[in-house]
Each structure stands twice: as C-alpha cells, then as structure tokens.
Design a protein around this motif. Sequence first.
Motif, short mmCIF file in Angstrom:
data_model
loop_
_atom_site.label_atom_id
_atom_site.label_comp_id
_atom_site.label_asym_id
_atom_site.label_seq_id
_atom_site.Cartn_x
_atom_site.Cartn_y
_atom_site.Cartn_z
N VAL A 1 0.87 -1.22 0.10
CA VAL A 1 0.03 0.06 0.06
C VAL A 1 0.99 1.40 0.15
N LYS B 1 -1.31 -1.08 -4.14
CA LYS B 1 -2.66 -0.64 -3.82
C LYS B 1 -2.69 0.94 -3.37
N VAL C 1 -3.46 4.28 -1.51
CA VAL C 1 -4.25 5.02 -0.51
C VAL C 1 -3.58 6.32 -0.34
N VAL D 1 -1.14 5.95 5.32
CA VAL D 1 -1.09 4.79 4.72
C VAL D 1 -0.20 3.94 5.70
N SER E 1 -2.49 1.09 7.30
CA SER E 1 -2.88 0.00 6.41
C SER E 1 -2.66 -1.52 6.77
N CYS E 2 -1.53 -1.66 7.42
CA CYS E 2 -1.13 -3.11 7.80
C CYS E 2 -2.21 -3.29 8.98
N VAL F 1 -5.33 -3.98 5.22
CA VAL F 1 -5.38 -3.66 3.74
C VAL F 1 -4.19 -3.87 2.87
N ILE G 1 3.82 -1.56 3.51
CA ILE G 1 3.71 0.00 2.99
C ILE G 1 4.86 0.56 2.42
#
Length: 297
Positions: free
Chosen positions: A123, A151, A153, A157, A160-161, A165, A169
């Motif tokens: 991400v 992906k 975002v 960010v 995200s993990c 998601v 990152i």
Amino acid sequence: MDLVNYLPDRLMFAVPKKGRLYEKCLSLLKGADIQFHRSNRLDIAICLNLPIALIFLPAADIPTFVGEGRCDIGITGYDQVHESNVDVDMGLDLHFGNCKLQIQVPRNGPYTKPEQLIGKTIVSTFTNLTRQYFERLEKIKPGEVLKTKIKYVGGSVEASCALGVGDAIVDLVESGETMKAAGLQAIETVLSTSAHLIVSRHPSHPQLVKLIKSRMEGLLAAQKYVLCNYNAPRDKLPVLLKVTPGRRAATVSPLDEDNWVAVSSMIQRKDMANILDLLKEQGATDILVFEISNCRV
C-alpha cells in the motif's frame, strides 16, 4: 481560464499550497525578495516587485504543471518528480524537507527483506515508484510467477497493515516516530528525497529563472556558511590558511602592527567549533564569527 494566456508577461512559479514544504517555501521566497500578498482562499498571488505569478498547488501536482510547461518553475519534492515521471530540469536541491521513501513492515512480522514481499499487497501513495521498485525485484527473481499487487491509499498509509489492507507499505518517513507508533519498521529505502527547485525545459523567462536560482543559491550558501575573522602573525599564515582556506581563497589584509595580518574566510557552519579550536591552537587571536544573512557565491 488558461493562466499562461491570461498572464502572458509573468513567469509562472508553482509553490506547495500546504503540507510539510509550505512554511519553508514561504521563508525561501521572502529571503529571495519575492514579495507578494496572498488573499485568503486564493491560489494565485501576483508578485509585487518582479514579473512573477505564484500559483499555489498540491506538491504532487507541481511536477506535471512544470513538465507540461503550464508553469515555468516550481518547488516540490524529488520524490514527487520521480513519481510523476515527467521531464523537467532538476534545477536546485534546496536542502530542506529531507526524508526517505521506505518500505515498512509490521514489527515482529514474517517479513525482513523486500524480496519476501514479491506477490504480496503493498500500500502506498507513491504507486509508480513502488511498482517500479518491485518490478525490478521481480526481474531479479525470474522464477517467481506471482506479481506484487500495488494498492493506492491517499492518506494514513501507516494504518494499512494494522487494518489488513496490505502486507507492507511504502511511505515517506521523516523521524520515524509515526511508523513506530503504528507498529512498523523499515526494511528498505526506496528513495531519499528533499525539496527541489524544478524548471521547465522551455521556460518563458529564462533570465528571470536564472535570477531566482541565483538568489536561492545565495540563501543556501548563507545557511551553510558563517564568516570567520581573526588576526595572526604572518609566519603562521601557511598553517592557518589550511584550516580556513575559504570557498575560493581567504582574504588577507596587513595590520598596522608589523608582521601581523587580518584574515577573513567563509567556513562551514557545521565545522565551526572545531575550526575555532584549531585556529586558537595554531596562534590566531581575536577570532570572531559573523552570521551571513544573504550572499552571492
């Protein structure tokens, strides 16, 4: 309305409208004597003392505007230029906004090397740079059949993990505190970045671009150097000038006292304390240091 046609006699200067580069940019413009007044909520400001129009834009958009010739020059991050994949002149490193675009993974997780993330979900806001990085990794490991999923975002960010998601990152890291708080650790730096003055390949006012660049170079030199003055016996000069050689050469002037001289030299601020100690040890006296508010070098 096309500003290039609306303001044909002005150089278009793109400046970050907010974010981590904004305040420093305002200070830089002031130091370069680019005078303007920006009305609330307006993203255009006419310079009062030079034929310049300042256009306030998101930093991520500035490379595209300069690359397409809509703006002549701009200030943005080195990372944003490479993410946009545009052709501009990387005119001047402004030496602020320093940070790193890093691959971050959960602490105590299964990933310790970037290669382990091939085929996983990454991400990032910087999807182009991230994709290019992992495509290079995939070529190094030709046996891998899985493609890494990138992906996008736009913000937060680092969460995200934790939210499931992505597996890792890629994001800008300044101090690293935000990443630590999110339970992440860096395993690789994709790119080191700082703010740059970027220039269109075909600026409308090349002499004005040269003037702005020269003024900013002067400000950067003023921040990097201080002026050191001291007195010394003439026979000590060979040793002392090795300590303070100056950017090109030190200025040496005779004193009324026989065999004594005054020396003036620019020295790097970061080395100032050690240089002063060495000068005193080698026989210099009346050692003074002065701030440089601006210069041309």
